[in-house]
Each structure stands twice: as structure tokens, then as C-alpha cells.
Scaffold this motif. Structure first.
Motif, PDB file in Angstrom:
ATOM      1  N   SER A 132      -6.834  -4.782   5.061  1.00  8.86           N
ATOM      2  CA  SER A 132      -5.443  -4.634   5.358  1.00  8.86           C
ATOM      3  C   SER A 132      -4.971  -3.256   5.311  1.00  8.86           C
ATOM      4  O   SER A 132      -4.152  -2.852   6.194  1.00  8.86           O
ATOM      5  N   GLN A 133      -5.387  -2.607   4.100  1.00 15.33           N
ATOM      6  CA  GLN A 133      -4.896  -1.035   4.139  1.00 15.33           C
ATOM      7  C   GLN A 133      -5.375  -0.372   5.462  1.00 15.33           C
ATOM      8  O   GLN A 133      -4.806   0.508   5.771  1.00 15.33           O
ATOM      9  N   LEU A 187      -3.089  -1.097   8.505  1.00 21.12           N
ATOM     10  CA  LEU A 187      -1.756  -0.276   8.360  1.00 21.12           C
ATOM     11  C   LEU A 187      -2.234   1.222   8.792  1.00 21.12           C
ATOM     12  O   LEU A 187      -1.487   1.932   9.367  1.00 21.12           O
ATOM     13  N   TYR A 242      -0.816   3.685  11.823  1.00 15.30           N
ATOM     14  CA  TYR A 242      -0.258   4.973  11.604  1.00 15.30           C
ATOM     15  C   TYR A 242      -0.854   6.124  12.536  1.00 15.30           C
ATOM     16  O   TYR A 242      -0.365   6.742  12.892  1.00 15.30           O
ATOM     17  N   MET A 259       2.665  -7.772   8.173  1.00 18.58           N
ATOM     18  CA  MET A 259       2.234  -6.380   8.123  1.00 18.58           C
ATOM     19  C   MET A 259       2.674  -5.057   8.997  1.00 18.58           C
ATOM     20  O   MET A 259       2.953  -3.986   8.387  1.00 18.58           O
ATOM     21  N   GLN A 283       7.821  -3.057   6.844  1.00 18.00           N
ATOM     22  CA  GLN A 283       8.254  -1.717   6.445  1.00 18.00           C
ATOM     23  C   GLN A 283       9.316  -1.221   7.381  1.00 18.00           C
ATOM     24  O   GLN A 283       9.791  -0.211   7.216  1.00 18.00           O
ATOM     25  N   TYR A 336       5.875   1.997  15.005  1.00 15.94           N
ATOM     26  CA  TYR A 336       5.292   0.651  15.431  1.00 15.94           C
ATOM     27  C   TYR A 336       5.885  -0.425  14.981  1.00 15.94           C
ATOM     28  O   TYR A 336       6.700  -0.513  14.120  1.00 15.94           O
ATOM     29  N   PHE A 367      -3.085   8.517   5.807  1.00 18.68           N
ATOM     30  CA  PHE A 367      -2.343   7.372   5.596  1.00 18.68           C
ATOM     31  C   PHE A 367      -2.671   7.027   4.272  1.00 18.68           C
ATOM     32  O   PHE A 367      -1.682   6.675   3.386  1.00 18.68           O
ATOM     33  N   ASN A 403      -0.454   6.646   0.631  1.00 21.31           N
ATOM     34  CA  ASN A 403      -0.046   5.229   0.393  1.00 21.31           C
ATOM     35  C   ASN A 403      -0.822   5.056  -1.166  1.00 21.31           C
ATOM     36  O   ASN A 403      -0.154   4.440  -2.102  1.00 21.31           O
TER      37      ASN A 403
END
Lengths: 362, 362
Positions: free
Chosen positions: B78-79, B82, B86, B112, B116, B121, B217, B221
Motif C-alpha cells: 500500500s505504501q 502511494l 508520488y 488510496m 488525501q 494525482y 516519499f 511518510n
């Protein structure tokens, strides 16, 4: 090159080596298969054992109210800062909410706030000069990073939302005056016990809805937090609490007493070195009564925040010429005459820093 | 209630229990103090031992080219999704880049991408109907989640940027046809070995700049990824590779052979149950030659993607009436006549699912 720009807490390795097998953890291969830790908890990926030790440690240290609080675990407190920004911002708002902090502020705050160009929140700069109407989020770091002083919110308007980052509110860095009691309070293992590589932080949250939204953020960001690191963190926190209680009965070495003495010694060496060369100044901290040690103790910040004197405009560059990598004032929202240097490196590197500092001349 | 809406891979616990102490890990208290794992690596928080075992496993399985690739570790894939969004988006662009995926797509992709409200994106919907000019990012999941079919990009324009999510490209789910060879390829421990609670994923990245930005990122994060979980993951991957090589010499039980047999048995039971009640249909998968097993093998997806027949409009509600919690088609961008059910729960829960399915009548 001495790399003292981040706050890598390598100093603590020595203590944990001395503790031998007390914090050794053994994890069998079939553990932590599931995503879930406790489906009855709002923070469904929170390991109950870790939560238990968080509450115990805060009770032992007296630095935070835990009663009636929701615990949200994060991949370090960085993730929790983002989770809190997400939770506090209004998702239907036309404009992102301003996020402010009093300069000098933790250098990562503006970067973390803005790197995703979120429409929910945006960096609003120095809280001291914030004059916009409407809601805002203020990040309060106490003791402050980089300065080391205890601080509070500075905007103080009724529509302000506060996030208290208390990474350094532990007795080896600052006198514990009373249990913190805020809406959202963040702590991290990196700066309390020194286990930065575990990436474990925790939030104490008053409001259930905020805890739910912070949990949702972490679910969408990383689907939870490493269980292995939570289990290890539980063991480390347990040993810290145990060591404190054993100290009271003269049986062991207290983590906080040990760490306080190391920091006290380091600040003594630092003051001597800085006085010797006359190039820098830094704050004098008054002593304060610490409810944990039950006596007056010193402020012993994890960083020294130095100002270059004479005609030195760029303190970071000056240190770099002497093979010391630090973080300059501009990263913290102030002038480059200031610089932040970590005091948490190994004994060897700290002594090298003191040597280089002592021998510096213009 | 049978909770089969997420893909919690509890099925694998049995195998890892059988392996006994082979994957047990012991971590002393002084380990992982530092933030850093390898400052010479672009991904400075990547544990070298974990990286080594990732390369070895891909070589053993033959499902990905690792030569000339940068490895970026993430707190689950998941991370990394993202991080990839990015890294691929243009930070100076006036408009956020569209992120698309062919429906039915992994239900978390839209959430996801948009949670934010990033200005970098934004979710652009079903790749099949994407008709805007300009750059875009396409998420390609192969085998597809939820359907289970091998897939490729569908937009196929020169200004497209691709992220390949190969979470299920392992021999127990699908025939391995050739080593994957894409710009950005994501894998995760959750679905390969079943260790979801470790939150470990990895990306194989061709371009150095993209690897740097993905690392940045993760730095902003979560300041890196749990070292404990990386060390444990290294040990788990090592045992998977070892078990494969031992199987070839008739000494042990291969993880992939074991898992393939469990999945084969489950799909057999599932087909029998569905045929018995006539309420559902799902795809028939042709067999394919698997270079890993060196023979024709079946597609045995981790989820069944079922369509309700007759006049049933809401398949998720129907299953809920029979105490089966699934995830309905709308989450995947299609109609509620479809539903996704996890096949990776424990034997006990899987058998309960089959019993409930078999006894279902309108």
C-alpha cells in the motif's frame, strides 16, 4: 564527516547492550499472519500488549494522562502527525486548513504537510505571525525541537485545533512537571527509548471520532503497523518500567537515571567546549522540579541549538568546514546563523564532535 | 459472521506452524536503534539481508527480473503504491495526473488515490473508458484482483506511466509464464508468504530517479520501514527459497507446492458447492504452463469473484443474509451483482463458507 544533522539516537545502544537478554524477543514464524490485532478496538491493528505497556509507562513516569484516552499506534510519530492532520481537517471544506507551528519549528513539519499537495491541509508557516481568520491546526512541540524549551500553543484562538508532539517529554531530557493532558498527544519510541529503527509511535487521543479517523488514515496509508515492532516495543517499554521500579528497590539500573546521567555529562562537555572557543552561544536552561525524579533536574535537550556569534552568517557551512554535518536555521524557519546538532550519537562520535568544536577557530 | 471481505491470509499459519523453529527469529534489545540500514543505498532504510533474499526468491521462482533494478522496501505494498504515485506525478504540473485501472479494479485504489485530496494525482476511474488526453498513470494488477486473470495495461498510449502490482504473481495462485520485466513492479509478503501483520512489501524499480523519489516519499511518510519486520521477512523468504530447493532434493516440503495443493483443494470444494446451488457463476480459468513447477498448472486465485444469477441484484446482501461478509461489486467499479470473497481464511472458516454456500437456496 560527522553526521549530526538527524537525531539518530545511537547513544542508547550501549544501555540496551548492557541489559543483555532482558529485551531480547523471539518471534515464531507463524506469528503476525493476520492484518488484525484486536477487532474490538477502534485501532484494530493495535497490539493489546503494546497498548498495556504504553499505559503502564505513562503511569510510571507521570508524563501523560492515559485514562479515557484512545491509543492509536503509528509507523513512527511521523505517520501519526499526518494521521492527525487528516483527522482534524474538514473533508468538505473548500480550502485546505492552515497548519502552523512557532518558529523555530521541527524542520520536517512543512515538508510533511505539503509533500502530497493535499487539498485538506497546507503549511501556514510560523505560528507567531499567523494572522488569518478561520480554523487552523497548530503543532506544538514541547520540549521544543530544536530549542529544547517547554512550550505551549501561541495562536490561542477559539477555532484552533492542537496537536501536541511530546517526543521529548521524558525525564532524561526535561523535568516532568505534570501529566500532559491534551486532545491529541504524540510520543515516539525513537526518542524515548532510542529504538528508531522499529518505527513505532503512539497517539493518546481524547475524541473517539478523531481516533477513528486517524485509524482510517493509517489503514489507507499502510493497512496498519508492523506487529513485530509493536511486540518488541512492548517488551522494551516493559523493561523501562521494570528498571524504574527495580531502581526504587535498589535492584537494577534505571533507564531514565542512566540516560539522564549520560545527557548531563554530554551537556557539561558541550558547555566547556563552546565556552573555550567563543564562536557560539546557546540558551541557558533553568532547572525545574521533576515529579519523576522527585527533585530539581536540568533541561538536557537531545539537540543543541546554537547561534554563531561574530560575523558568521552561515553556521551550517562553518561546521561543515570542520567536518560536522548539522541542520541550518533555514530548515526551522529562522536564519542560518542558527544550527541544530544532535547530541544522541555514540560516545565515540559525540567525543569527536566535542574535539572538533573545541579546536575550532575563525 | 464469517468475515471474508478482506484478504486476510490466515490460511498460511498452518504451514508456518509446521515449519517449527525454522523461521523463528530472535532479536536482541540493542538491535535496530538507528534509523539507517545502509547509507550507501538509495533506499537507505532497506536492510541488506532482506534485499538479498528478495533477489534470491525471484531468481528461485522466476517471476521477476531483478538485475539492474533498485529495490525499495515499503510498509506493505500500500505504501509503495502511494510512493509510486508520488514518484511518477509531475510536481510542477497545474493539474493532478489521472490514475486509472481497468474495472473491476482493487477496491482500495480509488480510496488510496483520493483520501488525501492530493494535487499531484487523482483517481480517473476505469481505464477501459479513459479518454482524456495527456499523461496518466495506469495501475495494472496481474493476476487481477478481484478476477484472478492475468492482465496487462489497457489504455496503451505513449504518455502512460505504469505501475504493475504483482501481489498475486506467485506459483500457488497462477502459472508463472515468464519473469516480469516492468518499470515499477510491486510485491508484498501478505499474499506471497501470508505474513500480512509484518507490513512488508517491495518494489523493483528500473529508473534511479523514480527509486529516489519513492524513497523520499517513504522518508516523509514514515521515515523508513520497520527493521524488525524486514529482518523477519528476510528469514521467511529464505525458508521459502530453501524449502523449494530442498523439495527438489526430496528433503523438505516446498512452500509453493503445499500452498498450491491447499488452493487446488479449496477451488475444487468451491466449484462443487456453487454447482450444487446454481445461484452463482464465476470464470473458468484455462490451465497454463508454469515455468516454476515445470508443468501445466491451474489458476487458483486468492479470491473468488462471483456473479449472482437469476434475479439477484445485490449479491453482497444475499451473502450477508447467510452470515457471509463479502465485498460487493460497487467497490470494484462494477455492479452489485458481483461479489468478491476471500479464499485465504483458516481451514475451519473456509469449510464453514463452503457449508453455508452449499446450503443456500433462494
Amino acid at each position: 564527516m560527522l553526521v549530526l544533522c538527524s537525531g539518530d539516537p545511537k547513544m542508547y545502544e550501549k544501555f540496551w547492550r548492557k541489559m543483555g537478554d532482558k529485551t531480547t524477543i523471539t518471534i515464531p514464524g507463524w506469528k503476525s499472519i493476520s492484518y488484525f490485532s484486536d477487532t474490538t478496538n477502534i485501532c484494530w491493528f493495535l497490539e493489546p500488549e503494546f497498548a498495556k505497556e504504553v499505559v503502564r509507562l505513562h503511569n510510571v513516569v507521570g508524563n501523560a494522562v492515559t485514562e479515557g484516552r484512545y491509543i492509536v499506534v503509528g509507523t513512527g510519530s511521523s505517520q501519526l502527525i499526518l494521521a492527525a492532520l487528516y483527522a482534524l481537517s474538514s473533508h468538505g471544506a473548500a480550502e485546505p486548513i492552515d497548519v502552523v507551528s512557532a518558529a523555530p519549528y521541527y524542520s520536517s513539519y512543512p515538508l510533511m504537510t505539503d509533500f502530497q499537495k493535499s487539498g485538506l491541509y497546507k503549511w501556514g508557516g510560523d505560528a507567531k505571525s499567523f494572522d488569518k481568520d478561520g480554523p487552523y491546526i497548530e503543532l506544538v512541540t514541547s520540549p521544543n525541537n530544536p530549542e529544547g524549551h517547554p512550550t505551549g500553543p501561541v495562536v490561542n484562538r477559539s477555532n484552533g485545533l492542537l496537536i501536541h508532539d511530546l517526543a521529548y517529554y521524558w525525564p532524561h531530557y526535561t523535568p516532568i512537571s505534570s501529566p500532559s493532558d491534551h486532545d491529541i498527544t504524540l510520543f515516539t519510541l525513537s526518542k524515548s527509548t532510542g529504538h528508531a529503527g522499529l518505527r513505532i509511535g503512539w497517539a493518546l487521543v481524547k475524541d473517539q471520532e478523531v481516533a477513528k479517523r486517524m485509524t482510517k488514515f493509517i489503514e489507507l496509508n499502510t493497512i496498519g503497523v508492523s506487529k513485530d515492532s509493536q511486540l518488541r516495543a512492548a517488551k522494551v517499554l516493559k523493561v523501562v518500567s521494570d528498571s524504574t521500579e527495580e531502581e526504587n528497590t535498589q535492584e537494577g539500573e534505571s533507564f531514565f537515571k542512566y540516560s539522564y546521567e549520560v545527557m548531563e555529562q554530554r551537556w557539561k562537555q558541550l558547555r566547556a567546549a563552546v565556552e573555550a572557543n567563543g564562536l557560539f552561544t546557546f540558551a541557558n536552561f533553568p532547572t525545574g522540579f521533576c515529579t519523576f525524579f522527585n527533585k530539581k533536574t536540568q533541561h538536557l535537550p537531545a539537540f543543541v541549538w546554537m547561534k554563531c556569534e561574530k560575523d558568521i552568517e552561515d553556521c551550517q557551512s562553518l561546521l561543515l568546514q570542520h567536518k560536522i554535518r548539522s541542520r541550518g536555521g533555514k530548515h526551522f524557519g529562522v536564519s542560518q546563523r542558527y544550527v541544530r546538532v544532535s547530541l544522541l550519537d555514540t560516545d565515540e562520535n559525540f567525543n569527536l564532535f566535542i574535539d572538533r568544536l573545541s579546536s575550532m577557530q575563525l
